[in-house]
Design an enzyme around this catalytic site. Structure first.
Site, PDB file in Angstrom:
ATOM      1  N   CYS A  79      84.052  25.971 -98.618  1.00 21.23           N
ATOM      2  CA  CYS A  79      85.384  26.083 -99.203  1.00 21.23           C
ATOM      3  C   CYS A  79      86.194  27.161 -98.469  1.00 21.23           C
ATOM      4  O   CYS A  79      85.713  28.280 -98.274  1.00 21.23           O
ATOM      5  CB  CYS A  79      85.292  26.426-100.680  1.00 21.23           C
ATOM      6  SG  CYS A  79      86.919  26.475-101.448  1.00 21.23           S
ATOM      7  N   CYS A 122      87.300  33.378-102.743  1.00 18.48           N
ATOM      8  CA  CYS A 122      86.874  33.913-104.052  1.00 18.48           C
ATOM      9  C   CYS A 122      85.626  34.778-103.840  1.00 18.48           C
ATOM     10  O   CYS A 122      84.592  34.275-103.382  1.00 18.48           O
ATOM     11  CB  CYS A 122      86.570  32.782-105.014  1.00 18.48           C
ATOM     12  SG  CYS A 122      87.933  31.599-105.140  1.00 18.48           S
ATOM     13  N   CYS A 148      80.746  17.229-116.213  1.00 20.92           N
ATOM     14  CA  CYS A 148      81.735  17.945-115.396  1.00 20.92           C
ATOM     15  C   CYS A 148      81.332  17.843-113.922  1.00 20.92           C
ATOM     16  O   CYS A 148      80.157  18.022-113.587  1.00 20.92           O
ATOM     17  CB  CYS A 148      81.783  19.413-115.788  1.00 20.92           C
ATOM     18  SG  CYS A 148      81.948  19.654-117.561  1.00 20.92           S
ATOM     19  N   CYS A 185      85.136  15.687-117.015  1.00 22.64           N
ATOM     20  CA  CYS A 185      85.853  16.902-116.605  1.00 22.64           C
ATOM     21  C   CYS A 185      85.669  17.035-115.100  1.00 22.64           C
ATOM     22  O   CYS A 185      84.584  16.729-114.588  1.00 22.64           O
ATOM     23  CB  CYS A 185      85.261  18.116-117.320  1.00 22.64           C
ATOM     24  SG  CYS A 185      85.995  19.691-116.789  1.00 22.64           S
ATOM     25  N   CYS A 199      90.564  23.155-119.341  1.00 21.09           N
ATOM     26  CA  CYS A 199      89.385  24.020-119.423  1.00 21.09           C
ATOM     27  C   CYS A 199      89.698  25.210-118.523  1.00 21.09           C
ATOM     28  O   CYS A 199      89.873  25.043-117.314  1.00 21.09           O
ATOM     29  CB  CYS A 199      88.159  23.262-118.917  1.00 21.09           C
ATOM     30  SG  CYS A 199      86.690  24.276-118.731  1.00 21.09           S
ATOM     31  N   ARG A 252      82.978  28.673-124.188  1.00 24.22           N
ATOM     32  CA  ARG A 252      81.731  28.253-123.538  1.00 24.22           C
ATOM     33  C   ARG A 252      81.016  29.397-122.841  1.00 24.22           C
ATOM     34  O   ARG A 252      81.599  30.131-122.053  1.00 24.22           O
ATOM     35  CB  ARG A 252      82.023  27.154-122.506  1.00 24.22           C
ATOM     36  CG  ARG A 252      80.751  26.704-121.785  1.00 24.22           C
ATOM     37  CD  ARG A 252      80.986  25.522-120.886  1.00 24.22           C
ATOM     38  NE  ARG A 252      81.638  24.467-121.596  1.00 24.22           N
ATOM     39  CZ  ARG A 252      82.669  23.770-121.127  1.00 24.22           C
ATOM     40  NH1 ARG A 252      83.123  24.003-119.933  1.00 24.22           N
ATOM     41  NH2 ARG A 252      83.215  22.820-121.845  1.00 24.22           N
TER      42      ARG A 252
END
Ligand code: SF4
Length: 328
Positions: A62, A66, A106, A137, A197, A269
């Site tokens: 990616c 992050c 998900c 999701c 979410c 969650r």
């Protein structure tokens, strides 16, 4: 109308002030737990926990930076990048997750944003998951408005896109996209009619002020996210892990409790980091109002408790999985 019934008809507040959220964090622990548990009972059966399974449909490589993520090219974790999984392979995983008790499936792809051609395959995955009677999701990075509409037309129930941390601490975590970029994607998702979410990660070296800022940012979105994942930082070899001290488990529980009070109707969650939590900490999180977990051996690339140990914990605590949407 009794209190729980009345609470169900209340519109959750989106006008929380920073000071109000700070005051919740500052409550004595027993008082905070009592208030959070009371709010939880007013809106949910506290013995029921929604179970989601998360798989990585496209791992690694990616371009975003992050600092907590093992899939970022800027974290040299040695993780091998893969291509997008085949639709049939993904649906086989969804069937297995359903058999293990998951009601939501998900699918995460490590993209900055999906290309329109990638969406064909993702839409086919969403349609297949829906045909199994499960909620769907996806988390695919930033979305344009038309892409969100396409996913909605395929039947997508939820889109995950986290705010990660407070607006103030954000620049210490990621520099390749802005807080506003995230808010824009959330707005496209909402406008398309997909449930949101959205949560964050704690334990990345942020201060309590930043945890207050994260919950404040989430609880003052125009509509509260239907799901609020609260993650504890994990992931060896990432810049965030190398530069952060371990979070006190009670601070994690406090964050869950304040999220529950501030967003009373959302599913809160317990997400990444559960593998490293004691049963006692997890029990406190459920008492503080957490009512959703990820099930399965991995969360994208992060280890997660095995389904068997989760079943055992559920038995010990007298918790039961929420029904599949087609059963309720
Ligand atoms: S969190 Fe998502 S966007 Fe950020 S590096 Fe990881 S896969 Fe990419």
């Amino acid at each position: 109308m009794n209190a729980p019934a009345r609470a169900l008809h209340d519109t959750p507040r989106s006008d929380w002030t920073h000071a109000e959220i700070a005051a919740l964090f500052a409550l004595p622990f027993p008082e905070l737990m009592f208030r959070a548990a009371t709010v939880h009972r007013a809106h949910f059966d506290p013995t029921q926990v929604q179970i989601s399974t998360l798989i990585s449909i496209k791992t690694g490589g990616c371009p975003e930076d992050c600092s907590y993520c093992t899939q970022s090219v800027s974290n040299p974790t040695g993780l091998k990048a893969t291509k997008l999984m085949q639709v049939e392979q993904v649906l086989a995983e969804a069937r297995a997750a359903r058999e293990a008790g998951a009601s939501r499936f998900c699918m995460g792809a490590a993209w900055r944003n999906p290309k329109d051609k990638d969406l064909d395959a993702v839409c086919a995955m969403v349609e297949g998951v829906k045909a199994l009677g499960m909620e769907s999701c996806v988390t695919l990075g930033m979305l344009t408005g038309p892409q969100a509409v396409r996913l909605k037309q395929a039947g997508l129930d939820y889109y995950n896109h986290n705010l990660d941390t407070s607006p103030e601490y954000y620049r210490h975590v990621i520099t390749t996209r802005s807080y506003q970029d995230r808010l824009d994607t959330l707005e496209h998702v909402r406008e398309a009619g997909i449930a949101v979410c959205c949560g964050g990660i704690v334990g990345m070296g942020e201060s309590e002020q930043d945890r207050i800022g994260l919950i404040h940012a989430l609880a003052t979105l125009p509509v509260h996210p239907e799901s609020v994942p609260i993650n504890a930082l994990v992931g060896e070899d990432t810049r965030a892990v190398e530069s952060s001290e371990k979070l006190d488990p009670l601070d994690f529980v406090r964050t869950i409790a304040v999220a529950r009070i501030a967003m009373p109707k959302s599913m809160v969650r317990l997400s990444a980091g559960r593998q490293e939590m004691s049963e006692e900490t997890q029990a406190l999180c459920f008492l503080a109002g957490a009512n959703s977990i990820f099930y399965g051996p991995k969360l994208l690339t992060t280890p997660n408790p095995l389904a068997d140990s989760d079943r055992l914990l559920f038995r010990k605590l007298g918790l039961t999985p929420m029904a599949l949407p087609c059963e309720s």
